[in-house]
Motif scaffolding. Sequence first.
Motif, PDB file in Angstrom:
ATOM      1  N   PHE A  89       3.766  45.998   4.465  1.00  0.00           N
ATOM      2  CA  PHE A  89       4.027  45.751   3.046  1.00  0.00           C
ATOM      3  C   PHE A  89       4.030  47.047   2.255  1.00  0.00           C
ATOM      4  O   PHE A  89       4.923  47.302   1.436  1.00  0.00           O
ATOM      5  N   TRP A  90       3.056  47.900   2.492  1.00  0.00           N
ATOM      6  CA  TRP A  90       2.965  49.147   1.734  1.00  0.00           C
ATOM      7  C   TRP A  90       4.061  50.124   2.132  1.00  0.00           C
ATOM      8  O   TRP A  90       4.520  50.921   1.312  1.00  0.00           O
ATOM      9  N   VAL A  91       4.506  50.052   3.377  1.00  0.00           N
ATOM     10  CA  VAL A  91       5.633  50.894   3.785  1.00  0.00           C
ATOM     11  C   VAL A  91       6.909  50.442   3.077  1.00  0.00           C
ATOM     12  O   VAL A  91       7.719  51.263   2.644  1.00  0.00           O
ATOM     13  N   VAL A  92       7.081  49.116   2.947  1.00  0.00           N
ATOM     14  CA  VAL A  92       8.230  48.592   2.197  1.00  0.00           C
ATOM     15  C   VAL A  92       8.186  49.094   0.756  1.00  0.00           C
ATOM     16  O   VAL A  92       9.215  49.528   0.202  1.00  0.00           O
ATOM     17  N   ILE A  93       7.018  49.038   0.138  1.00  0.00           N
ATOM     18  CA  ILE A  93       6.861  49.546  -1.231  1.00  0.00           C
ATOM     19  C   ILE A  93       7.215  51.030  -1.299  1.00  0.00           C
ATOM     20  O   ILE A  93       7.893  51.486  -2.227  1.00  0.00           O
ATOM     21  N   ALA A  94       6.767  51.797  -0.295  1.00  0.00           N
ATOM     22  CA  ALA A  94       7.064  53.236  -0.264  1.00  0.00           C
ATOM     23  C   ALA A  94       8.564  53.486  -0.161  1.00  0.00           C
ATOM     24  O   ALA A  94       9.102  54.383  -0.827  1.00  0.00           O
ATOM     25  N   VAL A  95       9.251  52.703   0.670  1.00  0.00           N
ATOM     26  CA  VAL A  95      10.703  52.858   0.813  1.00  0.00           C
ATOM     27  C   VAL A  95      11.404  52.541  -0.502  1.00  0.00           C
ATOM     28  O   VAL A  95      12.303  53.273  -0.943  1.00  0.00           O
ATOM     29  N   ILE A  96      10.990  51.460  -1.161  1.00  0.00           N
ATOM     30  CA  ILE A  96      11.607  51.064  -2.436  1.00  0.00           C
ATOM     31  C   ILE A  96      11.385  52.127  -3.500  1.00  0.00           C
ATOM     32  O   ILE A  96      12.318  52.527  -4.217  1.00  0.00           O
ATOM     33  N   LEU A  97      10.150  52.626  -3.618  1.00  0.00           N
ATOM     34  CA  LEU A  97       9.848  53.654  -4.612  1.00  0.00           C
ATOM     35  C   LEU A  97      10.615  54.940  -4.331  1.00  0.00           C
ATOM     36  O   LEU A  97      11.122  55.592  -5.265  1.00  0.00           O
ATOM     37  N   ALA A  98      10.715  55.307  -3.047  1.00  0.00           N
ATOM     38  CA  ALA A  98      11.457  56.519  -2.696  1.00  0.00           C
ATOM     39  C   ALA A  98      12.932  56.378  -3.057  1.00  0.00           C
ATOM     40  O   ALA A  98      13.550  57.314  -3.586  1.00  0.00           O
ATOM     41  N   CYS A  99      13.487  55.205  -2.794  1.00  0.00           N
ATOM     42  CA  CYS A  99      14.907  54.968  -3.125  1.00  0.00           C
ATOM     43  C   CYS A  99      15.134  55.010  -4.629  1.00  0.00           C
ATOM     44  O   CYS A  99      16.131  55.580  -5.105  1.00  0.00           O
ATOM     45  N   LEU A 100      14.216  54.417  -5.389  1.00  0.00           N
ATOM     46  CA  LEU A 100      14.346  54.442  -6.845  1.00  0.00           C
ATOM     47  C   LEU A 100      14.248  55.864  -7.386  1.00  0.00           C
ATOM     48  O   LEU A 100      15.032  56.278  -8.253  1.00  0.00           O
ATOM     49  N   VAL A 116      11.361  48.745   9.215  1.00  0.00           N
ATOM     50  CA  VAL A 116      10.889  49.386   7.982  1.00  0.00           C
ATOM     51  C   VAL A 116      10.448  50.821   8.255  1.00  0.00           C
ATOM     52  O   VAL A 116      10.723  51.735   7.466  1.00  0.00           O
ATOM     53  N   GLY A 117       9.760  51.031   9.374  1.00  0.00           N
ATOM     54  CA  GLY A 117       9.342  52.387   9.730  1.00  0.00           C
ATOM     55  C   GLY A 117      10.530  53.301   9.937  1.00  0.00           C
ATOM     56  O   GLY A 117      10.536  54.455   9.486  1.00  0.00           O
ATOM     57  N   ALA A 118      11.559  52.807  10.610  1.00  0.00           N
ATOM     58  CA  ALA A 118      12.775  53.597  10.817  1.00  0.00           C
ATOM     59  C   ALA A 118      13.459  53.895   9.490  1.00  0.00           C
ATOM     60  O   ALA A 118      13.999  54.990   9.284  1.00  0.00           O
ATOM     61  N   ALA A 119      13.427  52.923   8.570  1.00  0.00           N
ATOM     62  CA  ALA A 119      14.039  53.123   7.253  1.00  0.00           C
ATOM     63  C   ALA A 119      13.331  54.227   6.481  1.00  0.00           C
ATOM     64  O   ALA A 119      13.982  55.083   5.854  1.00  0.00           O
ATOM     65  N   LEU A 120      12.000  54.249   6.529  1.00  0.00           N
ATOM     66  CA  LEU A 120      11.252  55.284   5.808  1.00  0.00           C
ATOM     67  C   LEU A 120      11.562  56.669   6.370  1.00  0.00           C
ATOM     68  O   LEU A 120      11.756  57.628   5.614  1.00  0.00           O
ATOM     69  N   ILE A 121      11.635  56.776   7.684  1.00  0.00           N
ATOM     70  CA  ILE A 121      11.943  58.060   8.304  1.00  0.00           C
ATOM     71  C   ILE A 121      13.319  58.553   7.887  1.00  0.00           C
ATOM     72  O   ILE A 121      13.514  59.730   7.561  1.00  0.00           O
ATOM     73  N   GLU A 122      14.304  57.657   7.866  1.00  0.00           N
ATOM     74  CA  GLU A 122      15.663  58.060   7.493  1.00  0.00           C
ATOM     75  C   GLU A 122      15.754  58.429   6.016  1.00  0.00           C
ATOM     76  O   GLU A 122      16.456  59.383   5.655  1.00  0.00           O
TER      77      GLU A 122
END
Length: 332
Positions: free
Chosen positions: A26-37, A286-292
Amino acid sequence: MAVTLDQTIAQKQHTFLSRLFASQTFWVVIAVILACLFLSFATDAFATQKNLYNITRNITFVAIVALGMTFVIITGGIDLSVGSVLCLCSMVLAVTMHAGYSIEVGILATIVTALAIGAFNGVLIAYLDFPPFVVTLGMLSVARSLAMVASNNTVVFQFGPDHDKLLALGGGAWLFGIANPVLYMILLALITGFILRWTKFGRHIFAIGGNEHAATLTGVPVRQIKVAVYMISALSAGLAGIIETGWLGAVTTNIGTGMELQVIAATVIGGANLAGGVGTAFGAIVGAALIEVIRNSLGLLGINAFWQGTFIGGAILLAVLFDRIRNFRRSD
């Protein structure tokens, strides 16, 4: 004492929220969303259609292999050979098709190669009690060496009579303009999630990772399942190799170098526990998404690309720290 309906509903909601906030995924998803924003406002190029298309496509190769790695890590194992297996499988496909065989024959040869490597790793680990780290580290070297032998360490970029079919397979966008690799990733993630959540095989995998000795005593075929998960891991690398070959349109013996670290990072960042017993298909994606997103953001923000390893390594350490804190809270 009687419990009212409102109290029961409130308790269930509290339990759901507690599980959600305790979930690393869940927190990784939040991190990905915040990074994208943040990147959407900080740069003009991030939110463009072309960049988002490239990001989603680039996620797939690590994510597909991470799905296979998830099976291994849940059992408490590790597979360091996936990058080299991807390279060897890509080269088998390229050399077979270059020799004039059809794409079907090339894909069959690739899948057989991947399964043979996975079975070899699994037998040594499950039946001869070799440490997974040692076996897969050795295969990392062997597989890349065999790829060099197969191609005489040259670039293969002609794939015979089915050349265009292979390029369309990996580089096309057959459905609603979505890149084919993304569609394959979604399909494989659904299959992986179903296996882990709803099948006896999936339950046995978690049982082995939770307590291998107890799983053995309860009749779980531990050795056979261990062989199977390493075959799945190698197969996922082989499938990623097929897709990436079609996307790149050429194969070199450098393909997949260092990929094992990104795959393990994606799996761990997504919530899998290296000690075993924990992991999900969604977490691997989700982990792969954060790395990319991290990799993509470095170039857009003008940061030296050599910092990529530092950021990814830091993300792994944070993920492990999060897991340790969660375990301490449970023990208390």
